[in-house]
Design a protein around this motif. Structure first.
Motif, PDB file in Angstrom:
ATOM      1  N   PHE A 440      43.094  49.558  34.664  1.00 46.19           N
ATOM      2  CA  PHE A 440      42.504  48.602  35.605  1.00 46.19           C
ATOM      3  C   PHE A 440      42.510  49.166  37.023  1.00 46.19           C
ATOM      4  N   ASP A 441      43.603  49.792  37.418  1.00 50.46           N
ATOM      5  CA  ASP A 441      43.685  50.405  38.763  1.00 50.46           C
ATOM      6  C   ASP A 441      42.638  51.499  38.924  1.00 50.46           C
ATOM      7  N   GLY A 446      37.637  53.180  41.455  1.00 50.12           N
ATOM      8  CA  GLY A 446      36.525  54.088  41.183  1.00 50.12           C
ATOM      9  C   GLY A 446      35.211  53.547  41.715  1.00 50.12           C
ATOM     10  N   ASN A 447      34.124  54.241  41.411  1.00 46.80           N
ATOM     11  CA  ASN A 447      32.796  53.782  41.832  1.00 46.80           C
ATOM     12  C   ASN A 447      32.366  52.604  40.954  1.00 46.80           C
ATOM     13  N   THR A 452      32.236  46.837  36.108  1.00 54.09           N
ATOM     14  CA  THR A 452      33.456  46.840  36.925  1.00 54.09           C
ATOM     15  C   THR A 452      33.986  45.443  37.185  1.00 54.09           C
ATOM     16  N   TYR A 453      33.121  44.569  37.711  1.00 53.48           N
ATOM     17  CA  TYR A 453      33.587  43.237  38.094  1.00 53.48           C
ATOM     18  C   TYR A 453      33.875  42.369  36.880  1.00 53.48           C
ATOM     19  N   GLN A 454      33.140  42.595  35.796  1.00 52.93           N
ATOM     20  CA  GLN A 454      33.408  41.878  34.557  1.00 52.93           C
ATOM     21  C   GLN A 454      34.810  42.230  34.040  1.00 52.93           C
TER      22      GLN A 454
END
Length: 557
Positions: A440-441, A446-447, A452-454
């Protein structure tokens, strides 16, 4: 506290809010058969945001049914209005501007009078001026409440999620009129009652569910089983304060003072029971256990309520932990942060109850540290989440072809399938949680891409919740749900017969058996139970297991 006034208001407010949000749904032509791509409703053109929210709402209605969605939205606004009222009375709003009343407690929203001077994240002052110029106080009040909720989402995410969905679309109209839900909240419930956080939140929650609960039991008489959606209404009960204190003082309190003797602490615990005199051999064993307790520092204690409701037990755990920390030398401010980060855990099958428990813990922390909301610390209390609908492409992105991540995540997904049916009696097997959090980190830093947000908004809370279900605790304290096997739905009944054959006759006994397995060898499991497990033949094997593997420290009939 005027419980009759609270009950009268909560029962009425539920029906009033359901009616108001249903009227808004009709205004936007919402039904399971509606066209989600329509550009207008009843001849009125929709904005781009309204179209998006309307489409989402129609999708929810198709999935859950119109009545269920209206119930959920009404409940969401009830919780938010109650939270805003509590925060304004106790001066916990970051803006220090009252939302519903003036400084004298009258129903004259200070937020309206101070609109052009407000400093709220996301506030569009041009819109404020335009609504002021048009003398449209109702629209301005709605806009300010929604903006206030969104501003609070940064510090109280569990209560005030960003309102950019259909919840905003169904915001009730005419809240400034006499007789509105807010005006009646101010008029019927004395301001003084809002000072007792645990009591007001707990009783509002229980009384709001009065009619749904009555309907569940009426349906049971007609041989209609209790579905997973109805379990909270059927089983939630606000635990009286003396029972909560008795349980917490004789579990969490005992754990501490037996390893760290402190007469002053015991003196402050009205319901603490001193240990009875023991035989020498038994006392020798107890002394060894006390040596283990003596090695604990306050931040190492893990305490959980697996059926937390609106958070009454957890909040008293917080108070007792605070006393322990301060006796150990902590300041109240440092203790509050450590308690939320390290000590307290909670679970509930009901999303709205979990929302209230989250809020209760955050407000309890504010009681000891007025600046707590600015510290960015979130409590480890969660609604049970199901794994059924995770996007497989999101899962593939997260696991990134790494076998160890895939194995760990698949284990959690398998264990938590249909989790809303079973709640915290599910057996969630421990996995390599540090490896999951490291991933998760990695994604957070990362880009960003499509998933990502999901991953961070959906999968991360799921994993955190799963860890709370998987780990062991020094102290378990709860008032479990009571439900005989005859009232259970098919899935729940089959699951319990398979996994809890010794306690299958009633859900409270299943919770006893399940959470006995979640305590460390010298831990405490303290519950409000029915008495039937002590003598009915259907619980004989359960009794044998308890006598063989556990010790009853004390028991009150």
């Amino acid at each position: 506290m005027d419980k009759n006034a609270i009950k009268k208001y909560a029962v009425w407010a539920r029906n009033e809010l359901i009616e108001r949000v249903s009227q808004k749904a009709d205004q936007y032509e919402i039904s399971a058969d509606a066209d989600p791509n329509a550009d207008s409703a009843h001849g009125v053109l929709l904005t781009a945001d309204e179209k998006k929210q309307r489409a989402a709402l129609i999708g929810q209605v198709k999935e859950k049914g119109f009545d269920q969605v209206m119930e959920e939205v009404a409940y969401t606004w009830f919780n938010r209005f109650s939270a805003l009222r509590f925060m304004e009375v106790n001066n916990y709003l970051p803006s220090r501007i009252r939302v519903f009343t003036d400084e004298n407690g009258k129903f004259k929203p200070e937020i309206l009078a101070e609109a052009i001077h407000l400093d709220l994240d996301g506030l569009d002052m041009e819109k404020v001026y335009a609504l002021k110029d048009a003398n449209d106080d109702d629209a301005l009040f709605k806009y300010l409440i929604i903006t206030q909720c969104n501003a609070l989402s940064g510090v109280l995410l569990g209560m005030f999620q960003k309102i950019a969905d259909y919840t905003e679309l169904l915001f009730p109209d005419n809240l400034l009129r006499d007789g509105s839900v807010i005006e009646q909240m101010v008029a019927q419930i004395p301001e003084e009652d809002w000072k007792d956080q645990v009591q007001i939140i707990g009783w509002l929650y229980q009384y709001y569910n009065t009619e749904p609960k009555d309907k569940v039991f009426a349906d049971l008489k007609k041989n209609k089983k209790i579905t997973k959606e109805k379990i909270p209404a059927a089983t939630q009960l606000f635990t009286p304060d003396w029972i909560v204190r008795y349980m917490v003082e004789n579990s969490l309190g005992r754990l501490w003072v037996e390893g760290h003797p402190n007469d002053d602490l015991k003196e402050s615990w009205k319901y603490y029971l001193e240990e009875a005199k023991q035989e020498p051999e038994v006392q020798k064993q107890l002394n060894e256990i006390k040596k283990e307790y003596a090695t604990l520092t306050p931040d190492q204690i893990r305490a959980v309520d697996p059926c937390m409701g609106s958070g009454h037990i957890i909040c008293y755990m917080f108070d007792v932990l605070m006393q322990i920390y301060e006796a150990y030398g902590y300041t109240a401010r440092d203790a509050a942060s450590s308690i939320v980060k390290n000590n307290l855990y909670g679970l509930d099958i009901d999303d709205r109850a979990a929302q209230l428990a989250y809020f209760a813990v955050m407000m309890k922390a504010c009681q000891y540290d007025r600046r707590f909301l600015s510290r960015g610390i979130q409590p480890q209390v969660y609604a049970i989440m199901e794994s059924n609908r995770f996007d497989p492409h999101m899962i593939d992105f997260f696991t990134d072809g790494r076998k160890e991540l895939k194995s760990a995540l698949n284990s959690l997904i398998s264990d938590l399938h249909d989790a809303k049916e079973y709640g915290s009696i599910l057996d969630v097997k421990p996995v390599d949680f540090p490896a999951l959090y490291a991933r998760f980190d990695e994604i957070r830093n990362g880009n960003p891409n499509l998933y990502t947000y999901q991953v961070l908004d959906e999968l991360l809370p799921f994993v955190r919740m799963a860890e709370v279900m998987a780990q062991k605790y020094h102290v378990v304290v709860t008032n479990p749900p009571y439900m005989g096997s005859s009232g259970m739905g098919g899935k729940l009944s089959e699951f319990i017969k398979k996994n809890y054959p010794d306690s299958k006759s009633d859900l409270f006994a299943v919770f006893m058996e399940c959470w006995n397995r979640h305590i460390v060898p010298t831990g405490f499991n303290c519950m409000v139970t029915m008495q039937s497990w002590m003598f009915l033949s259907s619980f004989e094997k359960m009794r044998e297991n308890i006598l063989e593997n556990y010790t009853i420290n004390n028991l009150m009939h």
